[in-house]
Each structure stands twice: as structure tokens, then as C-alpha cells.
Scaffold this active site. Structure first.
Site, mmCIF file in Angstrom:
data_model
loop_
_atom_site.group_PDB
_atom_site.id
_atom_site.type_symbol
_atom_site.label_atom_id
_atom_site.label_comp_id
_atom_site.label_asym_id
_atom_site.label_seq_id
_atom_site.Cartn_x
_atom_site.Cartn_y
_atom_site.Cartn_z
ATOM 1 N N GLU A 160 23.224 52.581 33.565
ATOM 2 C CA GLU A 160 21.727 52.306 33.291
ATOM 3 C C GLU A 160 21.400 51.315 32.032
ATOM 4 O OE1 GLU A 160 19.958 56.384 33.152
ATOM 5 O OE2 GLU A 160 19.813 56.479 35.270
ATOM 6 N N ASP A 164 20.799 62.982 40.377
ATOM 7 C CA ASP A 164 20.371 63.035 39.187
ATOM 8 C C ASP A 164 19.408 64.035 38.943
ATOM 9 O OD1 ASP A 164 19.691 62.585 36.649
ATOM 10 O OD2 ASP A 164 18.625 60.437 36.997
ATOM 11 N N GLU A 215 12.792 67.301 34.233
ATOM 12 C CA GLU A 215 12.213 66.027 34.420
ATOM 13 C C GLU A 215 11.684 65.883 36.055
ATOM 14 O OE1 GLU A 215 15.515 63.304 33.796
ATOM 15 O OE2 GLU A 215 14.534 61.597 34.875
HETATM 16 C C1 BDP Z 1 18.065 60.470 34.155
HETATM 17 C C2 BDP Z 1 17.177 60.168 33.292
HETATM 18 C C3 BDP Z 1 17.312 59.178 32.178
HETATM 19 C C4 BDP Z 1 18.555 59.505 31.326
HETATM 20 C C5 BDP Z 1 19.532 59.604 32.473
HETATM 21 C C6 BDP Z 1 21.213 60.130 31.886
HETATM 22 O O1 BDP Z 1 15.936 59.844 34.203
HETATM 23 O O2 BDP Z 1 16.180 59.084 31.213
HETATM 24 O O3 BDP Z 1 18.813 58.474 30.429
HETATM 25 O O4 BDP Z 1 19.210 60.463 33.383
HETATM 26 O O5 BDP Z 1 21.192 61.329 32.000
HETATM 27 O O6 BDP Z 1 17.784 61.797 34.474
HETATM 28 O O7 BDP Z 1 21.590 59.255 31.375
#
Ligand code: BDP
Length: 717
Positions: free
Chosen positions: A309, A383, A411
Site C-alpha cells: 500500500e 483484509d 474497520e
Molecule cells: C487495512 C487498512 C489500512 C491499513 C492496512 C494494513 O484499511 O488502513 O494500513 O490494512 O494492515 O485494513 O496495513
């Protein structure tokens, strides 16, 4: 009336009417007055003669807890003795300190419990008997004390029976996604409890309560900062702030970890590179680790998110994850530190199904990581969805330490407004058979190190804690912090047992309350899956903030859109991950591939995760897929209404403030469940072109209206 007398009278009236409303701050440690006469007398007697074998900061913490508990449960202070034989009833110490009253067999039995284990029971000396709480280390004794207090609160304490317990996992850790400016990524309970600006000078008393709560569950590690890391945490100023927190946590057996930003050498010292094989980079991290250990001698180590990401990592320099992780691990190794490297890696530049990318990266590196590295793997490959099949990396890498990452903050599960007890979901994952490396392996047995003999074991959870007075936003979200701690200690415990324990500690022992709150908790996860993502649907929530439904979300990188995952079209719905589709299913063991490749054999809860099926595909209950989807969404809403009715029936038995808080949130949850149902069904109907079954509540509203909803200030981003 004279003013002070008037005030005293009012105070007494309030006490007798119990009108000091509870607000959740005390969590599961609110030590209600003991009502059962025999228990009250047994506990009263033990607390009237306490002897500590020695002095240390952890015993001081135990003493503070006993003071609080005694005052609150018995309305009197405990009595401590300086002489172990002078009117003492309760002995507190370590195995070594009490060795003369323990038989050799008993000593061996306690020793075998390991460094965090404890034993409590009766010991005798010169014909007198005492109740003893004994750990192998003071922190084990602390765990034993909390366990004892917990048994008193839940009315299971029996002074004539003995009890021994030890954690099955070494590192039981909270991951805070807290930023240095006090915002919390995916936080729904206010701001970060770490007041970085006023640290190290100001120690908020809340830090101690935080440590107490964690220690009472056996949580022994905490990563303070967001995985999307800020390099500033590696400056001397911030190290001193982290040290102040570590000092507060140490007596409670909690070690501090920090998140390391891979590009920190460039950001903090202007190096031209962050290449893990570059000598200056290696020297930078060594220097940082050395400095950290001068401030925090028992510093836990680093937690790292790299090349995911958009976060920096070793790939920028043509290096792999093992080269990146090992360089940091080497810097920590001389101090006994641990490097936790996350397996949550995927890139939008990679065309391959996101589900497969972590395995593609890590399987070839198995065995190449240093001994002090743990790969932290999320429970599922996408996720933290409302329900995910287990991550195929479990069982696929066997020569590397692996650990679990659960998400406690909700989340994707209703954030701060939905009551969703997550333990049944975690239990489902832990108990799933992986068939690798052995035919009997489960995710849980791998984590316990039973399958590969890995020496370091870890279960981490992304924290749901913030500055809200009740810590977690929703009172019931406390059950998730609680359950996480309990499962990290013992991954074999059931979500049902934990639900009952939490309910007793939170709402008291009334049978009706315990059973009905238990029902609400145990139904809540399935309800959320029903009204959000039934039958294996996933990743169809609002863009970026992930609040509410967004199955129509398009634009930007494909792996952040909803159609990438649901693939709905005129023919059907679902992501084909079989051999004919993306092939992700083949990353699992052959036993799983065989069963799950067949849409008639795969558990229906994972159906659309792995299969793209026609709208008229027949489900096990005889309904078509389209009807099944509609029934699930509708059932989800009805389940929330049942939770509401059950809660309403407890009004006379719950503290008014807590009752009203939950009641209001359940009303919001009902609206949100209806919103999810209406929006998703109306949207999917544009592909299926089929009517809704007559016997469901007809989804109402206008799809364009749902699509137009915007939440620019939704929390957590
Ligand atoms: C996702 C989230 C994000 C996190 C990412 C992570 O949306 O904000 O940074 O995972 O785990 O669930 O690095």
C-alpha cells in the site's frame, strides 16, 4: 439543613439507590461488591492477612490491585503483614521464594508452566495452611492474582481447589495504529491515548489503567505506533517518550515495540538510500537499536510494514523481504530484540489476484529469515473482512516463525456503531484445519508452534482503544479487547466461554443477564456477516473509510474497487479463484482444494469467495443463489432486531447509563443493517434482474440515493 450534613445524606441516598451510573471506564475490573455470603467471608478472611515474599515493582502493582479490589468488593482495605507467620492467610511470591513450603514435585510442576505460568492453591507450614499465589516470575504471580480476582468476581473461586495455568503463546500483543498527532488509523473510540506532546513529562494515570487491563488478560507486548510508520519515532525525543511509557508498563510485564519506517535512514539522516545491504543503512539501524536499548533495556523490537500500500521497503532496491527483515533483525539481535515483519503485502502494479500475492512473495523465502524474525500474517488473505477463509500462508511456510494478526478494531465490522463480538470469527479461523504441514494441523496448532517447533510464537491484535471514556467507543467492543487477550493466551478456549466470563465481569452474575447477553454476543457476528457480506461476498464497503455499503465503488486502483471482488454480471456473481479462475485456491492443501473447488461441497459461507456462479445456482436449502443472497441480507436485519428485543428485556437489570448507551447504538445498528441490505440487494438486482422473494421485507429506497451518500468526515482515516 446544614450543608455538609445535607451532602452526606445525599451521598448515602445515592449509594443505597446505586445511582452512581457505570460508564464503562473500569472495564472488566470494576470489582462489584460480593453478594454471596460464603464467598464474601472466604475472600474477606484471605484479604485480612496478606504476606508478600519480597519486594519489587510488580508486587507493588499486585498490592495496588488488591487495594482497589478489596475496597470495592468488601468496602474495606486489605491488611498486609510484615511477618509471614503473623496472622497471615494469603501468601504471594514466586516459586523460588516459596520453595520451602512446596514439595519437589509441586516445584517441578510449577516450573514446567514456564516463565509466565502460575499456580494458586493451599500450602502448609507447621500444621498451618495458607492460600498461595505463585508464579515462576513476579509477572506470573501478577497473572495468578488477576486470575484469582476474576474467579471471585465470577463466583467460581473455591479455596480448597488448586489451579495452574500458563499461556500457549509467547508474545501476546496489541498493535496500536496510532499516529504521532494522536489520530488513530481505523480508530473509532476517539483519539490516541498516547499523549506524545506531553510525554515524557506528563504521565496520564490512564496509562496505568491501560497496563492493568492488559495484564489482567495476559497481554505482554504493545506496539505503540501505526504500521504506516512515521520515521520521527526513531528520534531521541520520541525514544524518551516511548521510554516513559515502557517504564509505566514494565511492572505489568508489558514490553514496548515500535514500528520502523524502512526509509527512515533517508528521512532522518539524509542518506541517499535505504537499501538493506548498504553499509551506511546497516550502521544507521544498528545505531538506532543501540540507542533504543539505552533508553528501554527490555525494548521488544520493531514491527514493520514494507512494500505494501505504498509503504517503502526493500523492493525499491531490488532486495527481497528476507533481506529487508534480516538487516533489521541483526540490529536488534545483540539486545535480544524481535523483528516482526508483516505478510500483508500486495501491489496494484501486480496483475495477480491480491489473494495470492503474499504467498507468492513469502513461500520462496521460507527458511531464509533469521531466528529473531516473526512473519505476522493476517487471519485471511484479503483484509480483515467480516468473514474470511484462513490465510493460505498458514501451513505453507514451515521453516520460519509465523504469528497471527487479528483486527480488534471493527474497520470492516460496523466500526463504532455495531455490536459485533469477534471471538466466534477468530475461533473459526484458529480451529480450521490447514492439512499442512501435517494432516491434523490447524491454524491454532501452527501458531502454538506445535507443528514446526518454532520457538517464538505470537498473536497480535490491532487495538480498538482510544480516548473515549469507556475506551472502546461501544461498550460491547470491550468484549473484543477482552476476548483477544484470552485467545492470545490460549487459542484453544471457546468464544462461548469467553462471552460468559466477560458478561459476568461486566454486568454481574444475574442468570438471565448472563444468558441473554451471551445470546446477543454469540449471534452478533453471524448477523453482521448476513447483512454485510453473506455467502463469501467481500470487500464491498464504502470507499476509503470503509463505512457502510459500497458494492458499486469503482475508479482508481482495481484492487480497491468492489467489482474486482464481487464480479457481478448478468450471468452471476462471485470471484472464481479455482484452477479455472485466478488459481488462488490452489495455494491451499490438496484436501482443501478438492473440497472447495466443488461449489456443491465448499462450505456455503465461502461460496462466492472462490466461485463465480449463476444467479439460479441451487443452494443446499433448495433456494437459488439469488434467493439465498436476499434471505441472508434480510435475516441479518431481523437478527439485529432480535438483539434489540433481547437487550430491551434486560432494562431493569442493567445500569441505566450503560443500558441506554447500548440501546441507542442498537437502533443505529438496525438502521445500518437495513441500509446494507437495501443498498446491496438493489445494486445486485441490476445484474440479476430478478424479483425479491415475497417473504422478505422488500428492500426499499432508491439505489441512486444510496450511491450518492458521502461521509467525508467518517472516523478512522
Ligand atoms: C487495512 C487498512 C489500512 C491499513 C492496512 C494494513 O484499511 O488502513 O494500513 O490494512 O494492515 O485494513 O496495513
Amino acid at each position: 439543613m446544614h450543608k455538609p450534613i445535607y451532602l452526606t445524606a445525599l451521598l448515602w441516598l445515592c449509594i443505597s439507590l446505586n445511582c452512581f451510573a457505570k460508564d464503562g471506564y473500569k472495564l472488566w475490573l470494576d470489582y462489584q461488591p460480593i453478594q454471596v455470603p460464603q464467598l464474601k467471608s472466604d475472600v474477606g478472611s484471605l484479604l485480612s492477612g496478606i504476606y508478600f515474599f519480597g519486594e519489587n515493582p510488580t508486587y507493588e502493582a499486585i498490592r495496588n490491585e488488591l487495594n482497589l479490589a478489596s475496597q470495592s468488593m468488601l468496602e474495606k482495605a486489605p491488611v498486609y503483614s510484615k511477618d509471614r507467620l503473623q496472622n497471615t492467610k494469603l501468601w504471594i511470591g514466586t516459586r523460588e521464594q516459596l520453595s520451602q513450603v512446596l514439595s519437589l514435585t509441586k516445584q517441578a510442576e510449577i516450573k514446567a508452566l514456564g516463565e509466565d505460568g502460575f499456580w494458586r492453591g493451599k500450602v502448609e507450614l507447621d500444621g498451618n495452611s495458607f492460600y498461595a499465589i505463585i508464579g515462576n516470575r513476579p509477572v506470573g504471580t501478577l497473572y495468578g492474582t488477576y486470575n484469582w480476582l476474576n474467579s471471585i468476581q465470577s463466583n467460581t473461586f473455591d479455596k480448597s481447589t488448586e489451579l495452574a495455568d500458563a499461556p500457549k503463546i509467547n508474545i501476546r500483543m496489541l498493535n496500536h495504529w496510532d499516529n504521532l498527532d494522536r489520530t488513530v488509523e481505523r480508530g473509532y473510540a476517539g483519539f490516541s491515548i498516547w499523549d506524545w506532546h506531553r510525554l515524557p513529562g506528563y504521565i496520564d494515570p490512564r496509562y496505568v489503567d491501560y497496563a492493568r487491563a492488559n495484564a489482567s488478560l495476559g497481554i505482554n507486548a504493545v506496539s505503540l505506533t501505526n504500521v504506516n510508520a512515521n520515521a520521527l519515532i526513531m528520534t531521541t525525543d520520541f525514544m524518551k517518550k516511548a521510554k516513559a511509557l515502557a517504564d509505566v508498563f514494565r511492572p505489568y510485564g508489558i514490553k514496548v515495540f515500535l514500528t520502523a519506517r524502512f526509509s527512515a535512514p533517508m528521512q532522518l539522516e539524509g542518506l541517499k538510500t535505504a537499501d538493506p545491504l548498504d553499509p551506511e543503512v546497516i550502521a544507521f539501524w544498528k545505531k538506532k537499536a543501540d540507542e533504543l536499548y539505552t533508553h528501554i533495556p527490555d525494548f521488544g523490537g520493531f514491527l514493520v510494514k514494507a512494500n505494501s500500500e505504498g509503504q517503502p521497503g526493500p523492493h525499491e532496491y531490488g532486495r527481497n523481504h528476507a533481506e529487508g527483515a534480516n538487516m533489521l533483525a541483526d540490529a536488534l539481535a545483540p539486545h535480544g530484540g524481535v523483528l516482526i515483519w508483516r505478510a500483508f503485502v500486495y501491489s496494484h502494479e501486480d496483475e495477480v489476484d491480491r489473494h495470492m500475492q503474499a504467498n507468492n512473495e513469502f513461500e520462496p523465502l521460507d527458511g531464509k529469515f533469521k531466528d529473531n524474525v516473526i512473519i505476522q500474517i493476517k487471519n485471511g488473505a484479503i483484509d480483515f473482512q467480516p468473514r474470511e477463509p484462513f490465510h493460505p500462508l498458514y501451513g505453507a511456510i514451515n521453516e520460519t516463525n509465523v504469528g497471527m494478526e487479528f483486527q480488534i478494531t471493527q474497520e470492516y465490522l460496523g466500526q463504532a456503531t455495531n455490536l459485533v463480538y469477534l471471538a466466534p470469527m477468530w475461533e473459526e479461523v484458529l480451529k480450521t484445519k490447514t492439512y499442512k504441514p501435517s494432516p491434523v494441523s490447524t491454524v491454532g496448532s501452527i501458531l502454538e508452534g506445535k507443528e514446526t517447533g518454532q520457538k517464538m510464537t505470537l498473536i497480535a491484535g490491532v487495538s480498538n482503544i482510544g480516548t473515549d471514556h469507556n475506551w472502546t467507543g461501544h461498550l460491547f467492543a470491550q468484549s473484543n479487547w477482552f476476548a483477544f487477550g484470552k485467545m492470545a493466551w490460549n487459542p484453544e478456549v471457546t468464544s462461548h466461554e469467553i462471552a460468559e466470563e466477560w458478561t459476568k465481569l461486566t454486568f454481574g452474575l444475574d442468570r438471565e443477564v448472563v444468558s441473554k447477553v451471551g445470546e446477543i454476543l454469540m449471534e452478533s457476528h453471524e448477523a453482521a456477516v448476513d447483512y454485510m457480506t453473506p455467502l463469501g461476498l467481500h470487500h464491498i464497503m464504502g470507499r476509503s473509510h470503509h463505512y457502510g455499503p459500497g458494492p458499486w465503488v469503482m475508479g482508481g486502483r482495481a484492487d480497491w474497487t468492489a467489482p474486482y471482488y464481487h464480479q457481478a454480471d448478468s450471468l452471476g456473481i462471485g470471484f472464481d479463484r479455482t484452477g479455472e479462475g485466478s488459481g488462488a485456491l490452489e495455494q491451499y492443501a490438496p484436501e482443501i482444494v478438492k473440497k472447495w473447488s466443488d461449489p456443491n461441497q465448499i462450505p456455503e459461507k465461502y461460496l462466492l469467495w472462490f466461485h463465480h456462479l449463476p444467479w439460479d445456482f441451487q443452494l443446499k436449502d433448495g433456494n437459488t443463489l439469488w434467493e439465498g443472497i436476499a434471505y441472508h441480507y434480510d435475516r441479518g436485519v431481523k437478527e439485529v432486531r432480535e438483539m434489540q428485543a433481547t437487550w430491551a428485556s434486560l432494562e431493569s437489570k442493567i445500569d441505566p447509563e450503560e443500558f441506554d448507551h447500548v440501546k441507542q447504538l442498537l437502533e443505529i445498528q438496525e438502521e445500518e443493517a437495513e441500509w446494507w441490505r437495501n443498498a446491496c440487494l438493489l445494486y445486485f438486482q441490476t445484474f440479476s434482474k430478478l424479483p425479491f422473494p415475497d417473504d422478505i421485507e422488500q428492500p426499499e429506497g432508491d439505489l441512486e440515493y444510496y450511491k450518492s451518500l458521502q461521509f467525508p468526515n467518517a472516523p478512522g482515516i
